[in-house]
Design an enzyme around this catalytic site. Structure first.
Site, PDB file in Angstrom:
ATOM      1  N   ASN A 150      -1.330   0.236  -5.459  1.00 38.30           N
ATOM      2  CA  ASN A 150      -0.952   0.589  -6.840  1.00 38.30           C
ATOM      3  C   ASN A 150      -2.052   0.312  -7.857  1.00 38.30           C
ATOM      4  OD1 ASN A 150      -0.505  -2.164  -6.401  1.00 38.30           O
ATOM      5  ND2 ASN A 150       1.000  -2.274  -8.037  1.00 38.30           N
ATOM      6  N   GLY A 226       1.530  -7.177  -1.516  1.00 37.64           N
ATOM      7  CA  GLY A 226       2.186  -5.979  -0.988  1.00 37.64           C
ATOM      8  C   GLY A 226       3.689  -6.168  -1.018  1.00 37.64           C
ATOM      9  N   THR A 228       7.635  -7.024   0.090  1.00 38.02           N
ATOM     10  CA  THR A 228       8.290  -8.243   0.577  1.00 38.02           C
ATOM     11  C   THR A 228       8.510  -8.201   2.094  1.00 38.02           C
ATOM     12  OG1 THR A 228       9.274  -8.719  -1.547  1.00 38.02           O
ATOM     13  CG2 THR A 228      10.442  -9.585   0.368  1.00 38.02           C
ATOM     14  N   THR A 230       6.729  -6.616   4.364  1.00 38.04           N
ATOM     15  CA  THR A 230       5.435  -6.857   5.019  1.00 38.04           C
ATOM     16  C   THR A 230       5.051  -8.329   4.895  1.00 38.04           C
ATOM     17  OG1 THR A 230       4.826  -4.673   4.171  1.00 38.04           O
ATOM     18  CG2 THR A 230       3.097  -5.914   5.263  1.00 38.04           C
ATOM     19  N   GLU A 248       1.803 -12.400  -2.589  1.00 33.92           N
ATOM     20  CA  GLU A 248       2.256 -11.829  -3.866  1.00 33.92           C
ATOM     21  C   GLU A 248       3.053 -10.584  -3.515  1.00 33.92           C
ATOM     22  OE1 GLU A 248       1.762 -13.325  -6.652  1.00 33.92           O
ATOM     23  OE2 GLU A 248       0.293 -14.772  -5.934  1.00 33.92           O
ATOM     24  N   CYS A 282       3.892  -3.998  -9.974  1.00 36.44           N
ATOM     25  CA  CYS A 282       4.878  -5.001  -9.549  1.00 36.44           C
ATOM     26  C   CYS A 282       5.509  -5.703 -10.744  1.00 36.44           C
ATOM     27  CB  CYS A 282       4.227  -6.009  -8.626  1.00 36.44           C
ATOM     28  SG  CYS A 282       2.715  -6.702  -9.323  1.00 36.44           S
ATOM     29  N   GLU A 460      -1.952 -17.000  -7.713  1.00 35.01           N
ATOM     30  CA  GLU A 460      -3.337 -16.590  -7.857  1.00 35.01           C
ATOM     31  C   GLU A 460      -3.765 -16.889  -9.292  1.00 35.01           C
ATOM     32  OE1 GLU A 460      -2.730 -12.407  -6.373  1.00 35.01           O
ATOM     33  OE2 GLU A 460      -4.215 -13.065  -4.906  1.00 35.01           O
TER      34      GLU A 460
HETATM   35  P1  NDP Z   1       2.708  -2.797   1.818  1.00 35.42           P
HETATM   36  O1  NDP Z   1       3.340  -4.108   2.060  1.00 35.42           O
HETATM   37  O2  NDP Z   1       3.178  -1.631   2.576  1.00 35.42           O
HETATM   38  O3  NDP Z   1       1.146  -2.878   2.088  1.00 35.42           O
HETATM   39  C1  NDP Z   1       0.283  -3.809   1.461  1.00 35.42           C
HETATM   40  C2  NDP Z   1      -0.961  -3.955   2.300  1.00 35.42           C
HETATM   41  O4  NDP Z   1      -0.630  -4.549   3.551  1.00 35.42           O
HETATM   42  C3  NDP Z   1      -1.626  -2.624   2.649  1.00 35.42           C
HETATM   43  O5  NDP Z   1      -3.024  -2.801   2.706  1.00 35.42           O
HETATM   44  C4  NDP Z   1      -1.055  -2.345   4.007  1.00 35.42           C
HETATM   45  O6  NDP Z   1      -1.839  -1.438   4.739  1.00 35.42           O
HETATM   46  C5  NDP Z   1      -1.050  -3.728   4.624  1.00 35.42           C
HETATM   47  N1  NDP Z   1      -0.144  -3.933   5.737  1.00 35.42           N
HETATM   48  C6  NDP Z   1       0.970  -3.236   6.087  1.00 35.42           C
HETATM   49  N2  NDP Z   1       1.522  -3.729   7.224  1.00 35.42           N
HETATM   50  C7  NDP Z   1       0.762  -4.785   7.587  1.00 35.42           C
HETATM   51  C8  NDP Z   1       0.811  -5.717   8.676  1.00 35.42           C
HETATM   52  N3  NDP Z   1       1.737  -5.661   9.630  1.00 35.42           N
HETATM   53  N4  NDP Z   1      -0.141  -6.681   8.759  1.00 35.42           N
HETATM   54  C9  NDP Z   1      -1.095  -6.752   7.816  1.00 35.42           C
HETATM   55  N5  NDP Z   1      -1.222  -5.888   6.779  1.00 35.42           N
HETATM   56  C10 NDP Z   1      -0.296  -4.922   6.655  1.00 35.42           C
HETATM   57  O7  NDP Z   1       2.795  -2.571   0.245  1.00 35.42           O
HETATM   58  P2  NDP Z   1       2.343  -1.279  -0.555  1.00 35.42           P
HETATM   59  O8  NDP Z   1       0.898  -0.984  -0.290  1.00 35.42           O
HETATM   60  O9  NDP Z   1       3.364  -0.229  -0.352  1.00 35.42           O
HETATM   61  O10 NDP Z   1       2.399  -1.839  -2.049  1.00 35.42           O
HETATM   62  C11 NDP Z   1       3.545  -1.852  -2.818  1.00 35.42           C
HETATM   63  C12 NDP Z   1       4.165  -3.233  -2.826  1.00 35.42           C
HETATM   64  O11 NDP Z   1       3.241  -4.192  -3.319  1.00 35.42           O
HETATM   65  C13 NDP Z   1       5.352  -3.318  -3.747  1.00 35.42           C
HETATM   66  O12 NDP Z   1       6.407  -3.988  -3.116  1.00 35.42           O
HETATM   67  C14 NDP Z   1       4.844  -4.137  -4.913  1.00 35.42           C
HETATM   68  O13 NDP Z   1       5.813  -4.823  -5.615  1.00 35.42           O
HETATM   69  C15 NDP Z   1       3.887  -5.049  -4.248  1.00 35.42           C
HETATM   70  N6  NDP Z   1       2.935  -5.572  -5.213  1.00 35.42           N
HETATM   71  C16 NDP Z   1       3.030  -6.891  -5.571  1.00 35.42           C
HETATM   72  C17 NDP Z   1       2.198  -7.422  -6.531  1.00 35.42           C
HETATM   73  C18 NDP Z   1       2.247  -8.879  -6.896  1.00 35.42           C
HETATM   74  O14 NDP Z   1       1.271  -9.373  -7.430  1.00 35.42           O
HETATM   75  N7  NDP Z   1       3.325  -9.592  -6.625  1.00 35.42           N
HETATM   76  C19 NDP Z   1       1.199  -6.581  -7.221  1.00 35.42           C
HETATM   77  C20 NDP Z   1       1.190  -5.217  -6.755  1.00 35.42           C
HETATM   78  C21 NDP Z   1       2.036  -4.746  -5.780  1.00 35.42           C
HETATM   79  P3  NDP Z   1      -1.533   0.161   4.672  1.00 35.42           P
HETATM   80  O15 NDP Z   1      -1.313   0.529   3.251  1.00 35.42           O
HETATM   81  O16 NDP Z   1      -2.762   0.721   5.196  1.00 35.42           O
HETATM   82  O17 NDP Z   1      -0.337   0.345   5.508  1.00 35.42           O
END
Ligand code: NDP
Length: 479
Positions: A150, A226, A228, A230, A248, A282, A460
């Protein structure tokens, strides 16, 4: 254009020469290929990081700081190129990437370049025992940084900058959906003279490349942003290896509006906190609670204003809302409109996919406001992460506090009121990591950033990040 991995200071193709399509969401077209990296690529990145660690951890703070500032300056010099690349990859308006994402990425490097020179450890004199303790803060070694799509470069740099400032070497993976600016950052790292192996960027899928980083026994800490689900999976994999974890995760943040607020300011900011970056932040205030005495007025004014938001191609200057990041994500967000209708929600505006002339296959959606009957419905409880907000009235502070806290998430909350005592009472009781009062997303990089409950573990920002990326070691000397 093919994106390559950045390992040991060089651009390399994935070992198995397998590639993934990278889409331009504004057009719905493939425009580049990225490595589909495997465990072997991650191993190569790990080895490179490991061999660079000793020298980097002993490099003076002035030198580390100088290189980080150089990276920051080069990002600023290449602002236009980076903003265009971020927009092309993610679908966000170019002006937004230029005003927020890239400047913030640059300031992340600059901030931690300075912060490391101010970071201090403690000493404790054991009075009466003729002893003194001092605490060393040592870098961990090789750490893993995994970020979402995002705010691609902004969140990637938010992890990498403190990790390397603190003397660690990094194996990092940006989201496979938005890898471009991380790739361009590798070029800048070379130009800035970052020693080879200090930062290694491996592109690929979360479930293979990301998983390999988390599973690697030599990678001692994981900083992850990413979803929750994941995050929970990562915690499960990492826990038996006793890795340090910073998670996060998702949010479903309340935006609580009292009648005594500065109305115009609140209205303008609420439009932004609802739909900035297509609602894919987020921290977006996706649950809007309005005091009943101004509910009808707010509803009318908010809908009117939101209807004027121009949805369009990210390169058009008048575009306020660009494309959603991917087709599956657009479909997920649209499915929540259906769910809302099914559970008695009323769509006050938007709710549909949009076709933009000249970009007919792009992933566009109207900004959507749903009036809900109860705070317990799914659209009010589950993270949608798109241009969809819910609104409902409340009649007392106690009632809204209870509704605000009755979700599994606890990232942030926004409060609109001019009553100081109420501000203090509510801020104390909201179950979140961040409270904004009469503002939204105002960031000071020194402050702790993160959430409670299912929104994550750890913080962070500022010295919190430097504490995460170092191990404290106490030395006790008797004299
Ligand atoms: P995901 O959890 O799908 O992915 C986040 C990252 O983790 C990506 O690089 C993804 O790779 C990777 N990933 C996925 N599966 C695995 C695994 N099994 N092991 C290790 N890495 C993995 O989230 P999104 O990318 O869809 O992002 C959206 C989410 O992020 C929302 O829930 C949002 O709220 C959260 N978010 C939280 C923030 C915070 O600071 N709290 C800030 C911004 C977003 P790939 O994309 O290549 O699958």
């Amino acid at each position: 254009m093919n994106i390559q991995n950045y390992i040991n200071g060089q651009f390399v193709n994935p070992i198995h020469n397998e590639w993934l399509n990278n889409y331009n969401p504004a057009k719905g077209e493939v425009y580049s290929q990225i490595p589909n990296s495997t465990i072997e690529d991650v191993e190569m990145a790990y080895k490179s990081a490991k061999s660079a660690f000793k020298k980097w951890s002993l490099t003076s703070l002035e030198e580390r700081s100088r290189i980080l500032i150089k990276i920051s300056e080069l990002l600023e010099e290449n602002l236009q190129q980076f903003a265009e690349a971020e927009s092309l990859d993610n679908g966000k308006p170019i002006w937004l990437a230029k005003a927020v994402d890239i400047p913030r990425a640059a300031s992340n490097f600059r901030f931690f370049a300075n912060a490391i020179t101010q970071f201090a450890s403690e000493s404790h004199e054991s009075v009466g025992h003729n002893a003194i303790n001092y605490t060393l803060r040592q870098p961990i070694g090789v750490v893993g940084c995994i970020s979402p799509w995002n705010l691609p470069l902004y969140l990637f740099s938010w992890k990498i900058a403190p990790a390397i400032a603190a003397g660690n070497c990094v194996v990092a993976k940006p989201s496979e959906v938005t890898p471009m600016t991380a790739f361009l950052l590798s070029e800048i790292c070379i130009e800035a003279g970052l020693p080879k192996g200090v930062l290694n960027i491996v592109h690929g899928l979360g479930t293979t490349t990301g998983q390999a980083i988390v599973e690697h026994p030599g990678i001692k800490a994981i900083s992850f942003t990413g979803g929750t689900v994941t995050g929970a999976h990562i915690a499960k994999v990492a826990a038996p290896m006793f890795k340090k974890l910073s998670l996060e995760l998702g949010g479903k943040n309340p935006n609580i509006i009292f009648a005594d607020c500065d109305y115009d300011d609140m209205l303008t900011t609420t439009v932004r906190s609802s739909f900035a970056n297509q609602g894919q932040i987020c921290l977006c205030g996706s649950r809007i609670f309005v005091e009943d005495s101004i509910y009808e007025k707010f509803k009318t004014d908010f809908v009117k204003k939101v209807k004027t938001l121009k949805v369009g191609h990210p390169s058009a200057t008048e575009t306020k809302v660009g494309a959603l990041v991917s087709k599956p994500h657009l479909e997920k967000v649209l499915s929540y409109v259906k769910i809302a209708k099914g559970e008695g929600g009323k769509v006050l505006c938007g709710g549909n996919q949009l076709t933009i002339k000249g970009s007919e296959n792009g992933y566009y959606m109207e900004p959507t406001i749903i009036e809900v009957k109860t705070d317990e419905c799914r659209v009010n409880q589950e993270e949608i992460f798109g241009p969809v907000v819910t609104i409902m009235p409340f009649s007392s502070e106690e009632e809204v506090l209870q509704m605000a806290n009755k979700v599994k998430y606890g990232l942030s909350a926004t409060l609109w009121t001019n009553d100081l005592k109420r501000t203090m009472r509510m801020s104390n009781q909201l179950q979140v990591g961040i409270v904004w009062v009469n503002t939204w997303m105002m960031r000071d990089l020194r402050t702790p950033f993160g959430g409670v409950k299912d929104s994550g573990v750890g913080r962070e920002g500022g010295f919190e990040a430097l504490r995460f990326f170092t191990e404290p070691k106490n030395v006790c000397i008797k004299y």
